[in-house]
Write a protein that holds these residues in place. Structure first.
Motif, PDB file in Angstrom:
ATOM      1  N   SER A  39       0.848  -1.186   0.000  1.00 49.68           N
ATOM      2  CA  SER A  39       0.000   0.000   0.000  1.00 49.68           C
ATOM      3  C   SER A  39       0.883   1.234   0.000  1.00 49.68           C
ATOM      4  N   ALA A  40       0.317   2.343  -0.405  1.00 47.20           N
ATOM      5  CA  ALA A  40       1.050   3.605  -0.464  1.00 47.20           C
ATOM      6  C   ALA A  40       0.221   4.680   0.206  1.00 47.20           C
ATOM      7  N   ASP A  41       0.902   5.599   0.905  1.00 48.01           N
ATOM      8  CA  ASP A  41       0.222   6.665   1.644  1.00 48.01           C
ATOM      9  C   ASP A  41       0.726   8.025   1.196  1.00 48.01           C
ATOM     10  N   ALA A  42      -0.115   9.032   1.388  1.00 48.23           N
ATOM     11  CA  ALA A  42       0.274  10.409   1.078  1.00 48.23           C
ATOM     12  C   ALA A  42      -0.546  11.357   1.928  1.00 48.23           C
ATOM     13  N   ASP A  43       0.034  12.508   2.251  1.00 48.05           N
ATOM     14  CA  ASP A  43      -0.647  13.569   2.991  1.00 48.05           C
ATOM     15  C   ASP A  43      -0.765  14.796   2.103  1.00 48.05           C
ATOM     16  N   SER A  44      -1.870  15.538   2.253  1.00 41.79           N
ATOM     17  CA  SER A  44      -2.017  16.767   1.487  1.00 41.79           C
ATOM     18  C   SER A  44      -3.088  17.633   2.140  1.00 41.79           C
ATOM     19  N   ALA A  45      -3.259  18.817   1.593  1.00 40.50           N
ATOM     20  CA  ALA A  45      -4.348  19.690   1.997  1.00 40.50           C
ATOM     21  C   ALA A  45      -5.593  19.354   1.179  1.00 40.50           C
ATOM     22  N   VAL A  46      -6.764  19.620   1.758  1.00 46.88           N
ATOM     23  CA  VAL A  46      -8.031  19.473   1.055  1.00 46.88           C
ATOM     24  C   VAL A  46      -8.855  20.725   1.331  1.00 46.88           C
ATOM     25  N   TYR A  47      -9.583  21.199   0.335  1.00 49.09           N
ATOM     26  CA  TYR A  47     -10.399  22.394   0.519  1.00 49.09           C
ATOM     27  C   TYR A  47     -11.585  22.335  -0.437  1.00 49.09           C
ATOM     28  N   GLY A  48     -12.667  23.031  -0.082  1.00 50.02           N
ATOM     29  CA  GLY A  48     -13.856  22.969  -0.919  1.00 50.02           C
ATOM     30  C   GLY A  48     -14.983  23.821  -0.395  1.00 50.02           C
ATOM     31  N   ILE A  49     -16.178  23.587  -0.946  1.00 51.69           N
ATOM     32  CA  ILE A  49     -17.375  24.304  -0.547  1.00 51.69           C
ATOM     33  C   ILE A  49     -18.463  23.279  -0.227  1.00 51.69           C
ATOM     34  N   THR A  50     -19.388  23.681   0.647  1.00 53.23           N
ATOM     35  CA  THR A  50     -20.465  22.786   1.059  1.00 53.23           C
ATOM     36  C   THR A  50     -21.763  23.572   1.158  1.00 53.23           C
ATOM     37  N   ALA A  51     -22.877  22.879   1.008  1.00 50.50           N
ATOM     38  CA  ALA A  51     -24.187  23.500   1.126  1.00 50.50           C
ATOM     39  C   ALA A  51     -25.182  22.435   1.557  1.00 50.50           C
ATOM     40  N   GLY A  52     -26.230  22.854   2.255  1.00 49.07           N
ATOM     41  CA  GLY A  52     -27.211  21.882   2.700  1.00 49.07           C
ATOM     42  C   GLY A  52     -28.411  22.518   3.349  1.00 49.07           C
ATOM     43  N   TYR A  53     -29.270  21.665   3.876  1.00 53.81           N
ATOM     44  CA  TYR A  53     -30.479  22.111   4.563  1.00 53.81           C
ATOM     45  C   TYR A  53     -30.690  21.236   5.789  1.00 53.81           C
TER      46      TYR A  53
END
Length: 202
Positions: free
Chosen positions: A52-66
Motif C-alpha cells: 500500500s502507499a500513503d500520502a498527505d495533502s491539503a483538502v479544501y472545498g465548498i459545502t451547502a445543505g439544509y
C-alpha cells in the motif's frame, strides 16, 4: 499533522469563548453554505493487495445543505465539492503496471443528524455517497496516464459552533472508502480527513 493540531486548537478555543454563546439554537434549521479546508491522508492498495502507499495533502472545498430543526436536535441533507492534491507512489520493489495514484476532485451527497450539547454547540454524525477523481501513473513512461472516477461511502462526525450573527464554524472528521480501482490495476483506496469550516445560515 501539525496543520490538523492547529485547527483543532483554534476551533476548540472558539468553542470555549463565552462570547460565542448565541440566542440562536445550535440545532437550528435552514439553508447554509460554507467553505472548508484541512488535512487529508490517502491510502491506496495495489491490485494484488501486497503493498500500500500513503500520502498527505491539503483538502479544501465548498459545502451547502439544509437542516430541519427538531428542537434540540436536527436532521439534514448536504452536498460538497472539494479537491486535494494527494499523490501516492508504491515502493520501487513493487512490480505492478502502475507506480502510483494522484487524486483530484471529490464529490459528496449525504445525510446528517445532530444534537445540541449547549446552546451554542452541537455534535453531529454524517453518512453518504462520495466520488473521487483519480489519475494512475507510471514513472517509466511505458503506459499512458489513466484517469478514473471511483465511487465510495463517506462517514464521520464533528462539532458545529454558533458564531455571531448567521455565521457558524465546524470541525469535522470523515473517512471515505472507495471501491476497487481495477481499471488502473489498483485495489481499494481510502481517505481520512480533518477539516475546519465557516458557513452562513439563512
Amino acid at each position: 499533522m501539525k496543520k490538523t493540531i492547529a485547527m483543532v486548537a483554534i476551533v476548540a478555543g472558539m468553542a470555549a469563548t463565552p462570547a460565542l454563546a448565541q440566542d440562536r439554537n445550535a440545532a437550528s434549521g435552514g439553508l447554509y453554505v460554507g467553505a472548508l479546508g484541512g488535512y487529508e491522508g490517502l491510502t491506496v492498495d495495489s491490485g494484488d493487495g501486497s503493498v500500500s502507499a500513503d500520502a498527505d495533502s491539503a483538502v479544501y472545498g465548498i459545502t451547502a445543505g439544509y437542516d430541519l430543526s427538531l428542537g434540540n436536535a436536527f436532521v439534514g441533507v448536504e452536498g460538497e465539492v472539494s479537491t486535494s492534491d494527494s499523490s501516492t507512489e508504491f515502493p520501487s520493489s513493487f512490480a505492478g503496471a502502475r507506480d502510483g495514484l494522484d487524486t483530484g476532485g471529490q464529490y459528496y451527497v449525504g445525510a446528517r443528524a445532530g444534537v445540541a450539547l449547549t446552546p451554542g454547540i452541537a455534535a453531529y454524525g454524517k453518512i453518504g455517497y462520495t466520488s473521487l477523481d483519480t489519475r494512475a501513473f507510471t514513472s517509466a513512461g511505458s503506459l499512458s496516464e489513466l484517469e478514473e472516477n471511483t465511487d465510495g461511502l463517506r462517514f464521520g462526525g464533528g462539532l458545529q459552533v454558533q458564531l455571531p450573527g448567521p455565521l457558524e464554524a465546524r470541525l469535522e472528521y470523515r473517512r471515505s472508502q472507495y471501491s476497487d480501482l481495477s481499471d488502473a490495476g489498483l485495489g481499494d483506496a481510502s481517505t481520512d480527513q480533518v477539516v475546519a469550516g465557516v458557513g452562513v445560515r439563512f
